[in-house]
Design an enzyme around this catalytic site. Structure first.
Site, PDB file in Angstrom:
ATOM      1  N   HIS A 309       0.863  -1.183   0.000  1.00  0.00           N
ATOM      2  CA  HIS A 309       0.000   0.000   0.000  1.00  0.00           C
ATOM      3  C   HIS A 309       0.901   1.235   0.000  1.00  0.00           C
ATOM      4  O   HIS A 309       0.678   2.154  -0.779  1.00  0.00           O
ATOM      5  CB  HIS A 309      -0.925  -0.017   1.215  1.00  0.00           C
ATOM      6  CG  HIS A 309      -1.874   1.131   1.253  1.00  0.00           C
ATOM      7  ND1 HIS A 309      -2.920   1.254   0.360  1.00  0.00           N
ATOM      8  CD2 HIS A 309      -1.932   2.218   2.052  1.00  0.00           C
ATOM      9  CE1 HIS A 309      -3.588   2.367   0.614  1.00  0.00           C
ATOM     10  NE2 HIS A 309      -3.010   2.972   1.633  1.00  0.00           N
ATOM     11  N   PHE A 405      -9.196   4.266   4.975  1.00  0.00           N
ATOM     12  CA  PHE A 405      -9.934   4.903   6.052  1.00  0.00           C
ATOM     13  C   PHE A 405     -11.185   4.082   6.358  1.00  0.00           C
ATOM     14  O   PHE A 405     -11.858   3.587   5.460  1.00  0.00           O
ATOM     15  CB  PHE A 405     -10.346   6.320   5.654  1.00  0.00           C
ATOM     16  CG  PHE A 405      -9.229   7.321   5.690  1.00  0.00           C
ATOM     17  CD1 PHE A 405      -7.944   6.970   6.103  1.00  0.00           C
ATOM     18  CD2 PHE A 405      -9.450   8.640   5.313  1.00  0.00           C
ATOM     19  CE1 PHE A 405      -6.924   7.894   6.136  1.00  0.00           C
ATOM     20  CE2 PHE A 405      -8.436   9.582   5.341  1.00  0.00           C
ATOM     21  CZ  PHE A 405      -7.172   9.209   5.751  1.00  0.00           C
TER      22      PHE A 405
END
Length: 421
Positions: A309, A405
């Site tokens: 990521h 998130f």
């Protein structure tokens, strides 16, 4: 017997790369495509840089009416779909339309058009009561995220399941994972899967400014995205898209299709902890990795490359490093890990699919893309992050991970079909 799923076509639109060839050239050469924002005046903002796509809708074959109807992100998705279908050699008109599905991911969907139309309706915010006489006839299209995969479906005549996946920065991984499941369970034979996001707009830039998630390194845009580097101070926002043709393996082989990679395993987890915070031990990401490897029936030592990521925030980089150590054990120190966000920025929901494209191309070419701008590693990030220069290496199995998130953690395993033969 579980049906196997392979990628037979790829289409991408990324900063510095219109199309697969340009995209892979950028990555394999370790070049960066981040720059000062040009789509609007970024002067009022803390972070004034981004990864922008040099996308010309007219040159891409969109009519003026289509440009008016489709949000920029939708245009990206449709353009990438056209490329992916052409790349696959699939004759969509010869398929049963009910056996063709679409799974599209996006974090902010049509935010670009919604912001533009609000500014028109409110006279750039001067009017509290908006004048609906200036309302776009396509406002409903911008308000409904489901219009995006519908446009993709219309472009190929798909009449099977059409799905929108929107769970933040893992949307691109999760949308492809959902498409894989549709084929495995026998619902469809072909899925157009991927993700698109065009968040380089004032409202999105302002949101990330508010939480100081993006880098203020405005004086050096090309070197601002620095995953795993001790001097990193936030991610670089970007836009982009990637779409794939997913097919059942035996059908693809029977028609002589090129196969980039097989999707061996996919898993997603949530930390149920904090909207933006991450636990330091990386347990949820590690669990997603373990589950994806189990589904692929591969040992952790089979992983030849990890596409990280790697957003370039201290919290994420350290969390991800801990997750890789927890899930891969001692092998975490032997396997190369890199972040392409160092070159193309972070396109929110789209980046997971863009990273899948990078993984498939790494398998095809036996090249591991580098982490650009990594000069001074964070001591707490002590794995092999392939700094600065691409690496020639036999790549049969790739692990790609995403973190978003809301606490979302996703992992996907891609490999050569022969690995599972």
């Amino acid at each position: 017997m579980t049906r196997r799923v392979v990628i037979t076509g790829i289409g991408v639109r990324t900063p510095g790369g219109l199309g697969t060839k340009a995209f892979w050239s950028l990555l394999s050469e370790g070049r960066t495509a981040t720059r000062r924002i040009s789509r609007f005046d970024p002067s009022p903002f803390r972070s004034r840089i981004a990864g922008e796509v040099d996308f010309d809708a007219e040159a891409e074959g969109f009519s003026p009416r289509e440009v008016r109807r489709m949000d920029r992100a939708t245009q990206f998705a449709v353009a990438c779909t056209r490329d992916a279908v052409a790349d696959s050699g699939l004759e969509t008109t010869a398929l049963d339309p009910a056996r063709v599905g679409v799974s599209l991911g996006s974090a902010v969907a049509s935010a670009t058009s919604l912001e533009r139309e609000y500014l028109v309706l409110s006279d750039s915010g001067r009017q509290w009561l908006v004048d609906d006489g200036f309302l776009s006839p396509h406002m409903a299209d911008y308000l409904s995220p489901g219009v995006m995969p519908a446009e993709v479906a219309w472009s190929v005549g798909a009449e099977g399941p059409v799905t929108m996946v929107s769970d933040g920065c893992t949307s691109g991984l999760d949308a492809v994972g959902h498409g894989v499941q549709l084929i495995r369970e026998g619902t469809v034979d072909v899925v157009l899967a991927g993700a698109s996001d065009t968040p380089v707009s004032p409202i999105v830039v302002a949101c990330f400014d508010a939480i100081k998630a993006t880098t203020p390194r405005n004086d050096d845009p090309e070197h601002a995205s620095r995953p795993f580097d001790g001097s990193r101070n936030g991610f670089v926002l970007a836009e982009g898209a990637a779409m794939f043709v997913l097919e059942e393996y035996e059908a693809a082989r029977a028609r002589g299709a090129q196969i980039y990679a097989e999707v061996g395993g996919f898993a997603t987890r949530c930390n149920a902890y904090h909207m933006t915070g991450l636990k330091t031990d990386g347990r949820e990401m590690a669990e997603a990795i373990r589950a994806a490897l189990d589904e692929a029936r591969l040992d952790r030592t089979a992983v030849d490359y990890v596409n990280a990521h790697g957003s370039g925030t201290k919290q994420n980089d350290r969390h991800e490093t801990a997750a890789l150590k927890r899930s891969l054990g001692a092998h975490a120190y032997d396997v190369p890990v890199s972040s392409i966000k160092s070159m193309v920025g972070h396109s929110l929901g789209a980046i997971g699919s863009i990273e899948i494209a990078a993984c498939a191309l790494a398998i095809k070419t036996n090249v591991v893309p580098p982490t650009a701008n990594l000069h001074t590693p964070d001591p707490e990030c002590d794995l092999d992050y392939v700094p600065l220069t691409a690496r020639d290496k036999q790549v049969d199995t790739v692990l790609s991970v995403g973190s978003g998130f809301g606490g979302f953690q996703s992992a996907m395993v891609l490999h050569r079909p022969e690995v599972a033969a």
